[in-house]
Scaffold this active site. Sequence first.
Site, mmCIF file in Angstrom:
data_model
loop_
_atom_site.group_PDB
_atom_site.id
_atom_site.type_symbol
_atom_site.label_atom_id
_atom_site.label_comp_id
_atom_site.label_asym_id
_atom_site.label_seq_id
_atom_site.Cartn_x
_atom_site.Cartn_y
_atom_site.Cartn_z
ATOM 1 C CB SER A 44 27.960 40.887 61.517
ATOM 2 O OG SER A 44 27.691 41.566 60.359
ATOM 3 C CB ALA A 68 32.844 53.246 66.548
ATOM 4 N N GLY A 70 31.033 48.529 66.987
ATOM 5 C CA GLY A 70 31.746 47.372 67.314
ATOM 6 C C GLY A 70 31.194 45.832 67.523
ATOM 7 C CB CYS A 126 33.500 45.298 61.077
ATOM 8 S SG CYS A 126 33.100 46.346 62.469
ATOM 9 C CB ILE A 187 32.235 49.104 50.364
ATOM 10 C CG1 ILE A 187 31.351 50.545 50.243
ATOM 11 C CG2 ILE A 187 32.812 48.560 49.161
ATOM 12 C CD1 ILE A 187 32.342 51.686 50.246
ATOM 13 N N GLY A 239 26.270 51.471 49.959
ATOM 14 C CA GLY A 239 26.909 52.589 50.630
ATOM 15 C C GLY A 239 26.440 54.022 49.984
ATOM 16 N N GLY A 240 25.574 54.349 50.697
ATOM 17 C CA GLY A 240 25.064 55.867 50.690
ATOM 18 C C GLY A 240 23.965 55.957 49.553
ATOM 19 N N GLY A 261 21.200 51.099 53.862
ATOM 20 C CA GLY A 261 21.348 51.218 55.128
ATOM 21 C C GLY A 261 20.956 52.690 55.934
ATOM 22 C CB SER A 262 22.943 55.556 56.176
ATOM 23 O OG SER A 262 24.248 55.129 56.755
HETATM 24 C C1 LIG Z 1 25.334 51.328 62.963
HETATM 25 C C2 LIG Z 1 25.668 50.695 61.717
HETATM 26 C C3 LIG Z 1 26.023 49.331 61.966
HETATM 27 C C4 LIG Z 1 26.613 48.537 61.140
HETATM 28 N N1 LIG Z 1 26.764 47.123 61.405
HETATM 29 C C5 LIG Z 1 26.997 46.280 60.536
HETATM 30 C C6 LIG Z 1 27.328 44.792 60.765
HETATM 31 O O1 LIG Z 1 27.116 44.364 61.738
HETATM 32 N N2 LIG Z 1 27.800 44.196 59.634
HETATM 33 C C7 LIG Z 1 28.277 44.715 58.432
HETATM 34 O O2 LIG Z 1 28.509 43.967 57.757
HETATM 35 N N3 LIG Z 1 27.948 45.856 58.132
HETATM 36 C C8 LIG Z 1 27.557 46.749 59.073
HETATM 37 N N4 LIG Z 1 27.199 48.151 58.656
HETATM 38 C C9 LIG Z 1 27.462 48.722 57.482
HETATM 39 C C10 LIG Z 1 26.452 48.771 56.423
HETATM 40 O O3 LIG Z 1 25.761 47.564 56.313
HETATM 41 C C11 LIG Z 1 26.674 49.323 55.240
HETATM 42 O O4 LIG Z 1 27.620 48.654 54.569
HETATM 43 C C12 LIG Z 1 27.220 50.589 55.250
HETATM 44 O O5 LIG Z 1 26.481 51.446 56.300
HETATM 45 C C13 LIG Z 1 27.177 51.490 53.980
HETATM 46 O O6 LIG Z 1 25.841 51.625 53.554
HETATM 47 P P1 LIG Z 1 24.846 52.899 53.729
HETATM 48 O O7 LIG Z 1 25.556 54.082 53.383
HETATM 49 O O8 LIG Z 1 23.716 52.793 52.863
HETATM 50 O O9 LIG Z 1 24.695 52.794 55.226
HETATM 51 C C14 LIG Z 1 26.641 48.995 59.722
HETATM 52 C C15 LIG Z 1 26.389 50.495 59.442
HETATM 53 C C16 LIG Z 1 26.002 51.092 60.634
HETATM 54 C C17 LIG Z 1 25.585 52.520 60.030
#
Ligand SMILES: Cc1cc2nc3c(=O)[nH]c(=O)nc-3n(C[C@H](O)[C@H](O)[C@H](O)COP(=O)(O)O)c2cc1C
Length: 300
Positions: A44, A68, A70, A126, A187, A239-240, A261-262
């Site tokens: 973002s 976090a 930020g 966020c 989410i 998510g996950g 993501g993760s």
């Molecule tokens: C380190 C980190 C940074 C993230 N930064 C953003 C971000 O800048 N903007 C956003 O919309 N979501 C951000 N997210 C959320 C992810 O896009 C995603 O919605 C969330 O991690 C759940 O998906 P996951 O379980 O596959 O990681 C971030 C997540 C992580 C772990």
Amino acid sequence: MLPTEFLGIKLKNPLVLASGILGTSPEILIRMAESGAGAVTMKSIGPVEREGNINPNIVEFDCGLLNAMGLPGPGYKNMAGKMEELKNCPVPLFASIYGSTVQDFVDIVKFLREYRPAAIELDISCPNKDDGLSFSADPETTRQLVSEVRKHSGSIPVIPKLTPNTSSIPLLAEACRKGGADALNAINTASGMVINIEARKPVLKYKKGGVSGPALKPIAVRCVYESYEATGLPIIGTGGVTTGRDAIEMIMAGASLVGIGSALYYRGLDAFRLIAGEMEEWMKNNNIDSLQDITGAAHG
Ligand SMILES: Cc1cc2nc3c(=O)[nH]c(=O)nc-3n(C[C@H](O)[C@H](O)[C@H](O)COP(=O)(O)O)c2cc1C
């Protein structure tokens, strides 16, 4: 088997790099596109440069990550060079933006229009910035923001990203639809905390953070399921998701695309190729020819 269409955009598979996981560097986003992502989302970007939160700002716990960060970043006015390079991205590029005021969002959308991202996600979810959830705290505020942004995005679709940190996902999702959202992402992370019991202190300097990874999956599946029933809009289920089975579960809840993501932390930079292969294998074993045959299959 996996090619799919989302808002009229053709994708080779439904797996989308989630925002924030690998930043805004064109090199790394293009590398993810080349290593199997169906689409990629940028971290973002906001109205001005931000340093983000002080370390430690991410920790692994038993079944997920707590971060976090930020929203560190250069501010949209410093993004012109990267946006220009990202025009060479071989898969659809989703931009993602945040702001503290409606005008912030509008200004960034006006800036982005020239670069024609395939869609713009609105990060109103966020939990790691003091006012990061202010736009999703109340459905009417959400509707007004989405509606204002939609007036300025022209033909670029707008995708608000929902927070699980709300009392009602259906009300929030419906507010986005009324505001003119083209699709939803469900989410962002769920607000959480990890405490070091020896130090008797929260591990993260910011104290709380956003939970992602396997611990988030059932919450995300529920949010996708409820958003699908409430709005019927196309959904990116995030998510996950770590395996092909997880991705299929998200699609059965009603997701058209699946955010990853993760999983990159757990499975490495090859995660897209691995997850896509597992999805194809499951579909083959279950005689499913196309994803459309199972989208929303858990309903009704
Ligand atoms: C380190 C980190 C940074 C993230 N930064 C953003 C971000 O800048 N903007 C956003 O919309 N979501 C951000 N997210 C959320 C992810 O896009 C995603 O919605 C969330 O991690 C759940 O998906 P996951 O379980 O596959 O990681 C971030 C997540 C992580 C772990």
